[in-house]
Design a protein around this motif. Sequence first.
Motif, short mmCIF file in Angstrom:
data_model
loop_
_atom_site.label_atom_id
_atom_site.label_comp_id
_atom_site.label_asym_id
_atom_site.label_seq_id
_atom_site.Cartn_x
_atom_site.Cartn_y
_atom_site.Cartn_z
N LEU A 6 0.84 -1.20 0.00
CA LEU A 6 0.00 0.00 0.00
C LEU A 6 0.88 1.25 0.00
O LEU A 6 1.89 1.30 0.71
N TRP A 7 0.51 2.22 -0.79
CA TRP A 7 1.24 3.50 -0.88
C TRP A 7 0.29 4.64 -0.57
O TRP A 7 -0.83 4.67 -1.07
N GLU A 8 0.74 5.58 0.26
CA GLU A 8 -0.05 6.78 0.52
C GLU A 8 0.33 7.83 -0.52
O GLU A 8 1.52 8.02 -0.82
N THR A 11 3.04 -2.49 -7.04
CA THR A 11 4.14 -3.43 -6.78
C THR A 11 5.45 -2.72 -6.50
O THR A 11 6.32 -3.25 -5.84
N ASP A 12 5.62 -1.51 -7.08
CA ASP A 12 6.88 -0.79 -6.91
C ASP A 12 6.62 0.70 -7.03
O ASP A 12 5.52 1.14 -7.35
N ALA A 13 7.68 1.48 -6.80
CA ALA A 13 7.54 2.94 -6.74
C ALA A 13 7.09 3.53 -8.08
O ALA A 13 6.23 4.41 -8.12
N ARG A 14 7.67 3.04 -9.15
CA ARG A 14 7.28 3.56 -10.48
C ARG A 14 5.80 3.36 -10.72
O ARG A 14 5.09 4.23 -11.20
N GLY A 46 -3.49 17.95 -10.25
CA GLY A 46 -2.17 18.16 -9.67
C GLY A 46 -1.05 18.43 -10.65
O GLY A 46 -1.17 18.21 -11.85
N VAL A 47 0.07 18.91 -10.08
CA VAL A 47 1.28 19.13 -10.87
C VAL A 47 2.46 18.32 -10.32
O VAL A 47 3.54 18.34 -10.89
N SER A 48 2.24 17.65 -9.18
CA SER A 48 3.31 16.86 -8.60
C SER A 48 2.71 15.79 -7.69
O SER A 48 1.70 16.03 -7.03
N ILE A 49 3.34 14.62 -7.69
CA ILE A 49 2.83 13.52 -6.86
C ILE A 49 3.94 12.98 -5.98
O ILE A 49 5.07 12.78 -6.45
N TRP A 50 3.64 12.74 -4.72
CA TRP A 50 4.53 11.98 -3.85
C TRP A 50 3.85 10.65 -3.52
O TRP A 50 2.66 10.64 -3.19
N ALA A 51 4.60 9.59 -3.56
CA ALA A 51 4.09 8.29 -3.10
C ALA A 51 4.99 7.81 -1.97
O ALA A 51 6.21 7.85 -2.09
N VAL A 52 4.38 7.41 -0.87
CA VAL A 52 5.14 6.96 0.30
C VAL A 52 4.61 5.60 0.72
O VAL A 52 3.39 5.42 0.83
N ARG A 53 5.51 4.66 0.90
CA ARG A 53 5.08 3.34 1.38
C ARG A 53 4.33 3.52 2.70
O ARG A 53 4.87 4.10 3.64
N ALA A 54 3.11 3.03 2.77
CA ALA A 54 2.29 3.23 3.97
C ALA A 54 3.02 2.71 5.21
O ALA A 54 2.95 3.31 6.29
#
Lengths: 258, 95
Positions: B8-10, B30-33, B49-57
């Motif tokens: 899960l990614w937030e 499955t992965d960051a990409r 949006g113009v930018s995204i952050w993904a963080v492993r929950a």
Amino acid sequence: MGAPAMTQTTPAHLEYVLRLGDAALIHGQRLSEWCGHAPVLEEDLALANMALDFVGQARMLLSHAGVLEGKGRDEDTLAFLRHEGQYRNPTLCEMPNTDFAHTMIKGFLLGSFNLLMWSRLCGSSDEALAAIAAKSLKEARYHVEHTGDWVIRLGDGTEESHRRAQAALDMLWPYTNELFAANPTDDAAAAAGVGPAWSDLAEDWEKAVLAVLKHATLTVPARTPFQSYGKFGRHSEHLGHLLAVMQHLPRSFPGATW
Amino acid sequence: MERKEWPLWEIFVRSKNGLDHKHCGSVHATDARMALQVARDVYTRRQEGVSIWAVRAEDIVASDPDAKPELFDPAEDKIYRHPTFYKLPDEVDHM
């Protein structure tokens, strides 16, 4: 006497644009069949987004084809009221969906082709086509990234995902021959500066595609003399079924809006 | 066959330059990409949006909901921590 002005539309010019428009339309229709059926919600949206990108491209290209044709046919008339033999998409686009690997392989093979095509068409002598290309190029970059990543994940994944990806590649690969088959329409369009002969893209396409397939540990099938002829209007048995679904509503309720 | 859930990614999206990234939901990937790709498809398809952050929950350290009394209740009666508690001399004027 000066050089002939570009205002005169040649049959080859129209045919060239129709091929692009129909390829986008039919590929978009196939992708849209996934809506509500993808393995996970995230991918369902990704597939629907890509389907809409292609339908959007088809709208612009078919509208433009209608203008080039000059017979008053608009995008809807061209998309929904032609018969099977009048569609000019490569056969690869109409191949029915089987599993997710199949759709990703197909999307990657076509997407890699589109990426090269749009980047060349940005310099088209047909200004409307160049503008469509500039917009579509950005979409194609994402399509190749998304499908290419999946090709690698599936090919270099589990035993089952590898088997399915390889089966899809074996099945679809022969249909890529058609993309690069030389023909007079392409020669005329290239001579007029409308766009490259599709065969001109073969080398770059193969280089780009093989790099990813290798990374994905997939075996590239040997080239065979097999030829399909969708872009000449001779389709597989699958297009008629696709059109029956796609055209049912506009044919049953002509002019319907919602 | 063993079934494994994708991590899960937030997802945090910045709606425009100069604003903060805001939490908008989560995706499985499955992965960051892939997390960035599906976040793009799920959360920015209407130009959000113009930018995204993904963080492993699992990398997010969260406070314990059961610890609410000791963490947050003591702030309740400390009104002097709010600037409005203080009367400013007139000379200060617009602070």
